[in-house]
Design a protein around this motif. Structure first.
Motif, PDB file in Angstrom:
ATOM      1  N   TRP A 226       0.826  -1.202   0.000  1.00 43.94           N
ATOM      2  CA  TRP A 226       0.000   0.000   0.000  1.00 43.94           C
ATOM      3  C   TRP A 226       0.865   1.258   0.000  1.00 43.94           C
ATOM      4  O   TRP A 226       0.535   2.251  -0.667  1.00 43.94           O
ATOM      5  N   SER A 227       1.950   1.265   0.735  1.00 43.06           N
ATOM      6  CA  SER A 227       2.811   2.441   0.809  1.00 43.06           C
ATOM      7  C   SER A 227       3.374   2.783  -0.564  1.00 43.06           C
ATOM      8  O   SER A 227       3.338   3.946  -1.007  1.00 43.06           O
ATOM      9  N   LEU A 228       3.896   1.769  -1.259  1.00 38.26           N
ATOM     10  CA  LEU A 228       4.445   1.994  -2.595  1.00 38.26           C
ATOM     11  C   LEU A 228       3.352   2.346  -3.596  1.00 38.26           C
ATOM     12  O   LEU A 228       3.540   3.213  -4.460  1.00 38.26           O
ATOM     13  N   PHE A 229       2.215   1.689  -3.478  1.00 39.23           N
ATOM     14  CA  PHE A 229       1.128   1.934  -4.425  1.00 39.23           C
ATOM     15  C   PHE A 229       0.699   3.403  -4.386  1.00 39.23           C
ATOM     16  O   PHE A 229       0.582   4.063  -5.427  1.00 39.23           O
ATOM     17  N   VAL A 230       0.479   3.917  -3.192  1.00 39.25           N
ATOM     18  CA  VAL A 230       0.049   5.314  -3.061  1.00 39.25           C
ATOM     19  C   VAL A 230       1.136   6.262  -3.564  1.00 39.25           C
ATOM     20  O   VAL A 230       0.856   7.244  -4.255  1.00 39.25           O
ATOM     21  N   ALA A 231       2.397   5.960  -3.235  1.00 41.94           N
ATOM     22  CA  ALA A 231       3.499   6.820  -3.679  1.00 41.94           C
ATOM     23  C   ALA A 231       3.642   6.823  -5.199  1.00 41.94           C
ATOM     24  O   ALA A 231       4.046   7.836  -5.791  1.00 41.94           O
ATOM     25  N   LEU A 232       3.316   5.700  -5.835  1.00 35.84           N
ATOM     26  CA  LEU A 232       3.510   5.586  -7.279  1.00 35.84           C
ATOM     27  C   LEU A 232       2.330   6.095  -8.099  1.00 35.84           C
ATOM     28  O   LEU A 232       2.484   6.354  -9.293  1.00 35.84           O
ATOM     29  N   VAL A 233       1.160   6.238  -7.487  1.00 32.70           N
ATOM     30  CA  VAL A 233      -0.020   6.665  -8.244  1.00 32.70           C
ATOM     31  C   VAL A 233       0.208   7.989  -8.977  1.00 32.70           C
ATOM     32  O   VAL A 233      -0.041   8.085 -10.190  1.00 32.70           O
ATOM     33  N   PRO A 234       0.682   9.058  -8.296  1.00 34.19           N
ATOM     34  CA  PRO A 234       0.868  10.313  -9.055  1.00 34.19           C
ATOM     35  C   PRO A 234       1.944  10.201 -10.125  1.00 34.19           C
ATOM     36  O   PRO A 234       1.852  10.838 -11.179  1.00 34.19           O
ATOM     37  N   ILE A 235       2.959   9.378  -9.870  1.00 34.75           N
ATOM     38  CA  ILE A 235       4.025   9.199 -10.853  1.00 34.75           C
ATOM     39  C   ILE A 235       3.472   8.541 -12.110  1.00 34.75           C
ATOM     40  O   ILE A 235       3.738   8.976 -13.233  1.00 34.75           O
ATOM     41  N   VAL A 236       2.665   7.490 -11.920  1.00 34.66           N
ATOM     42  CA  VAL A 236       2.088   6.780 -13.064  1.00 34.66           C
ATOM     43  C   VAL A 236       1.125   7.691 -13.831  1.00 34.66           C
ATOM     44  O   VAL A 236       1.147   7.738 -15.070  1.00 34.66           O
ATOM     45  N   LEU A 237       0.296   8.442 -13.116  1.00 34.28           N
ATOM     46  CA  LEU A 237      -0.670   9.315 -13.780  1.00 34.28           C
ATOM     47  C   LEU A 237       0.019  10.420 -14.575  1.00 34.28           C
ATOM     48  O   LEU A 237      -0.312  10.672 -15.741  1.00 34.28           O
ATOM     49  N   ILE A 238       0.982  11.092 -13.955  1.00 37.09           N
ATOM     50  CA  ILE A 238       1.653  12.210 -14.621  1.00 37.09           C
ATOM     51  C   ILE A 238       2.542  11.706 -15.758  1.00 37.09           C
ATOM     52  O   ILE A 238       2.560  12.271 -16.855  1.00 37.09           O
ATOM     53  N   ALA A 239       3.308  10.636 -15.491  1.00 33.80           N
ATOM     54  CA  ALA A 239       4.173  10.084 -16.533  1.00 33.80           C
ATOM     55  C   ALA A 239       3.338   9.527 -17.687  1.00 33.80           C
ATOM     56  O   ALA A 239       3.702   9.683 -18.863  1.00 33.80           O
ATOM     57  N   GLY A 240       2.232   8.883 -17.361  1.00 32.58           N
ATOM     58  CA  GLY A 240       1.377   8.337 -18.409  1.00 32.58           C
ATOM     59  C   GLY A 240       0.831   9.418 -19.328  1.00 32.58           C
ATOM     60  O   GLY A 240       0.781   9.246 -20.552  1.00 32.58           O
ATOM     61  N   ALA A 241       0.456  10.563 -18.762  1.00 31.91           N
ATOM     62  CA  ALA A 241      -0.037  11.672 -19.574  1.00 31.91           C
ATOM     63  C   ALA A 241       1.066  12.216 -20.478  1.00 31.91           C
ATOM     64  O   ALA A 241       0.822  12.546 -21.649  1.00 31.91           O
ATOM     65  N   ALA A 242       2.292  12.304 -19.943  1.00 35.22           N
ATOM     66  CA  ALA A 242       3.409  12.811 -20.752  1.00 35.22           C
ATOM     67  C   ALA A 242       3.714  11.873 -21.917  1.00 35.22           C
ATOM     68  O   ALA A 242       3.940  12.316 -23.055  1.00 35.22           O
ATOM     69  N   VAL A 243       3.718  10.577 -21.649  1.00 38.47           N
ATOM     70  CA  VAL A 243       3.986   9.597 -22.706  1.00 38.47           C
ATOM     71  C   VAL A 243       2.869   9.627 -23.751  1.00 38.47           C
ATOM     72  O   VAL A 243       3.125   9.559 -24.960  1.00 38.47           O
ATOM     73  N   ALA A 244       1.616   9.742 -23.291  1.00 34.36           N
ATOM     74  CA  ALA A 244       0.488   9.789 -24.224  1.00 34.36           C
ATOM     75  C   ALA A 244       0.578  11.004 -25.127  1.00 34.36           C
ATOM     76  O   ALA A 244       0.295  10.922 -26.332  1.00 34.36           O
ATOM     77  N   ASP A 245       0.974  12.142 -24.581  1.00 38.85           N
ATOM     78  CA  ASP A 245       1.112  13.355 -25.392  1.00 38.85           C
ATOM     79  C   ASP A 245       2.170  13.193 -26.475  1.00 38.85           C
ATOM     80  O   ASP A 245       2.040  13.729 -27.578  1.00 38.85           O
ATOM     81  N   MET A 246       3.249  12.465 -26.137  1.00 33.32           N
ATOM     82  CA  MET A 246       4.309  12.243 -27.113  1.00 33.32           C
ATOM     83  C   MET A 246       3.898  11.214 -28.166  1.00 33.32           C
ATOM     84  O   MET A 246       4.312  11.302 -29.329  1.00 33.32           O
ATOM     85  N   ALA A 247       3.078  10.240 -27.778  1.00 33.44           N
ATOM     86  CA  ALA A 247       2.760   9.128 -28.677  1.00 33.44           C
ATOM     87  C   ALA A 247       1.549   9.396 -29.563  1.00 33.44           C
ATOM     88  O   ALA A 247       1.446   8.844 -30.659  1.00 33.44           O
ATOM     89  N   VAL A 248       0.624  10.249 -29.101  1.00 40.99           N
ATOM     90  CA  VAL A 248      -0.622  10.494 -29.839  1.00 40.99           C
ATOM     91  C   VAL A 248      -0.583  11.899 -30.424  1.00 40.99           C
ATOM     92  O   VAL A 248      -0.415  12.873 -29.696  1.00 40.99           O
ATOM     93  N   SER A 249      -0.738  11.991 -31.714  1.00 39.99           N
ATOM     94  CA  SER A 249      -0.654  13.295 -32.390  1.00 39.99           C
ATOM     95  C   SER A 249      -2.014  13.949 -32.591  1.00 39.99           C
ATOM     96  O   SER A 249      -2.099  15.117 -32.952  1.00 39.99           O
ATOM     97  N   ASP A 250      -3.096  13.200 -32.357  1.00 43.43           N
ATOM     98  CA  ASP A 250      -4.439  13.722 -32.578  1.00 43.43           C
ATOM     99  C   ASP A 250      -4.891  14.525 -31.361  1.00 43.43           C
ATOM    100  O   ASP A 250      -5.286  13.970 -30.335  1.00 43.43           O
TER     101      ASP A 250
END
Length: 446
Positions: A226-250
């Motif tokens: 649980w400790s790691l999961f909560v700590a990683l949630v914002p990292i996954v959300l923010i990093a995922g958005a950055a990767v999506a912006d780079m990968a999707v041009s539409d």
């Protein structure tokens, strides 16, 4: 001469804060007003310029820093931060705790803003300091250096990404070339700097209210999962958005809009804070009153830090409004030197004068853009040259400087010794890295 005005204002600020011991907020505002008057900004407009400077800076950092501080305190008061810190120390050993911080910061910092990653990781750094009895800078400085490197050198961070668009450079190639030298240079400085004698003589204490003073027994700690999961949630959300912006041009893709929404730093941190309130509150038998008290304590501790950061934004604002960027554009026009070195120099001068790395990098890009097409230099390398120059010489007109100073509880002079020196060396070595990559690409005929 505008650059003389900047130099004198910095000296006056240092005098007010070191000799007269004036509060940072008051000193910054006084100097900002003085610079505005000297630069010819109409008196009736100065209040608006100061307010806009504070608003621009606080608008960018208030929610991130405030929510990050609350999240860190909730995790600290529940023992989750101690659980993560203990596992890091156990995995790397007390001797290599700096390596743990560098690896963590670089993995997180590739896609996250410096301020966002800082407020997420710093509670763990504070807890490691308390558990291991290490010097605060011994643990925290490697983290800050690694984050500074990732944020300033590489896309998808805002400065390098904006310059890549200006130069019509490939964001992917810029990231690839930059990683070749950003990682080794950042890691080397991160591990060397805390060992320098002038840094080792500093022994700051953790700011009160930002981390719990309690040491938990093993059976009181929440689970690592649980400790790691909560700590990683914002990292996954923010990093995922950055990767999506780079990968999707539409840009009209509704899924991309949804990902960008939940991946924006304030929303990601708010969602994570709500999760943490439940996971480290009612789920483990703590009342909501206890968790709310942790949030209130963190908010009180952040008040002066946010005010000082905002005042740093006001100081930066009058420098920009005073036309210093335009002066530097005219001053550097016609310099006959290597395009890469010229791009780096212009960005470094703008950074010294204006404080904001993002303002410096975007303004320098506009000055250098006409050179890119006819220079024969890879546009990706020009992006990296400008980005490296923009990190140089962080000092009192940089709001990030004040965040560093306040979180690590340093005097102004000690913050200059620690942060100004490492950012300048990073910039110089970064320029060397760009030139080395240029030589390698030329040798390989790429």
């Amino acid at each position: 001469m505008p650059l003389v005005v900047v130099a004198i204002s910095v000296l006056v600020l240092l005098f007010l804060m070191t000799r007269l011991k004036l509060n940072g907020l008051v000193a910054l505002l006084l100097v900002a007003v003085g610079v505005a008057l000297v630069q010819g900004i109409p008196a009736a407009k100065i209040g608006d310029v100061l307010g806009q400077g504070v608003g621009d800076q606080i608008g960018d950092t208030l929610l991130v820093v405030g929510l990050g501080a609350m999240l860190g305190r909730v995790m600290g008061d529940s023992g989750a931060a101690q659980r993560i810190a203990g596992r890091l120390v156990g995995a790397f050993g007390p001797r290599y705790v700096q390596v743990a911080m560098v690896v963590t910061a670089m993995l997180i910092g590739v896609t996250m803003f410096y301020e966002v990653a800082f407020v997420i990781i710093v509670p763990v750094a504070f807890t490691i300091v308390r558990v291991t009895r290490k010097n605060l800078l011994w643990v925290g400085l490697p983290m800050s250096i690694a984050l500074s490197t990732m944020h300033s050198f590489l896309p998808p961070h805002p400065g390098p990404t904006a310059v890549a668009a200006t130069f019509h450079a490939s964001v992917g190639h810029t990231l690839l070339y930059g990683l070749f030298f950003a990682v080794p240079i950042g890691a080397a400085i991160a591990l060397v700097w805390p060992r320098l004698p002038f840094v080792r003589r500093m022994n700051p204490t953790i700011p009160q209210g930002l981390v719990t003073e309690r040491e938990f027994e093993e059976d009181e700690l929440p689970g690592l999962g649980w400790s790691l999961f909560v700590a990683l949630v914002p990292i996954v959300l923010i990093a995922g958005a950055a990767v999506a912006d780079m990968a999707v041009s539409d840009d009209d893709n509704p899924v991309l809009h949804a990902v960008d929404f939940i991946g924006s730093a304030p929303v990601a941190l708010l969602l994570t804070l709500c999760l943490a309130i439940w996971a480290f509150g009612p789920r483990i038998g703590r009342s909501l009153d206890e968790v709310s008290a942790s949030c209130v304590s963190a908010a009180k501790s952040m008040a002066m830090i946010l005010l000082v950061i905002g005042a740093g934004g006001a100081y930066k604002g009058v420098l920009v409004e005073g036309g210093i960027a335009d002066y530097i554009k005219d001053f550097t026009e016609g310099w006959n030197i290597s395009p890469i070195i010229l791009a780096w120099l212009i960005a470094a001068i703008l950074r010294i004068a204006l404080g904001s790395a993002t303002v410096a990098v975007v303004t320098a890009a506009g000055v250098v853009a006409p050179l890119v097409a006819g220079s024969g230099v890879h546009p990706e390398l020009m992006v990296l040259a400008v980005s490296c120059g923009s990190i140089a010489f962080s000092h009192v007109n940089d709001p990030g400087f004040w965040m560093f100073k306040e979180y690590f509880n340093l005097s102004v002079l000690d913050a200059i010794k620690a942060r100004t020196t490492y950012t300048t060396v990073l910039a110089i070595l970064g320029l060397g890295g760009v030139l080395a990559v240029e030589w390698a690409l030329d040798a390989l005929n790429i």
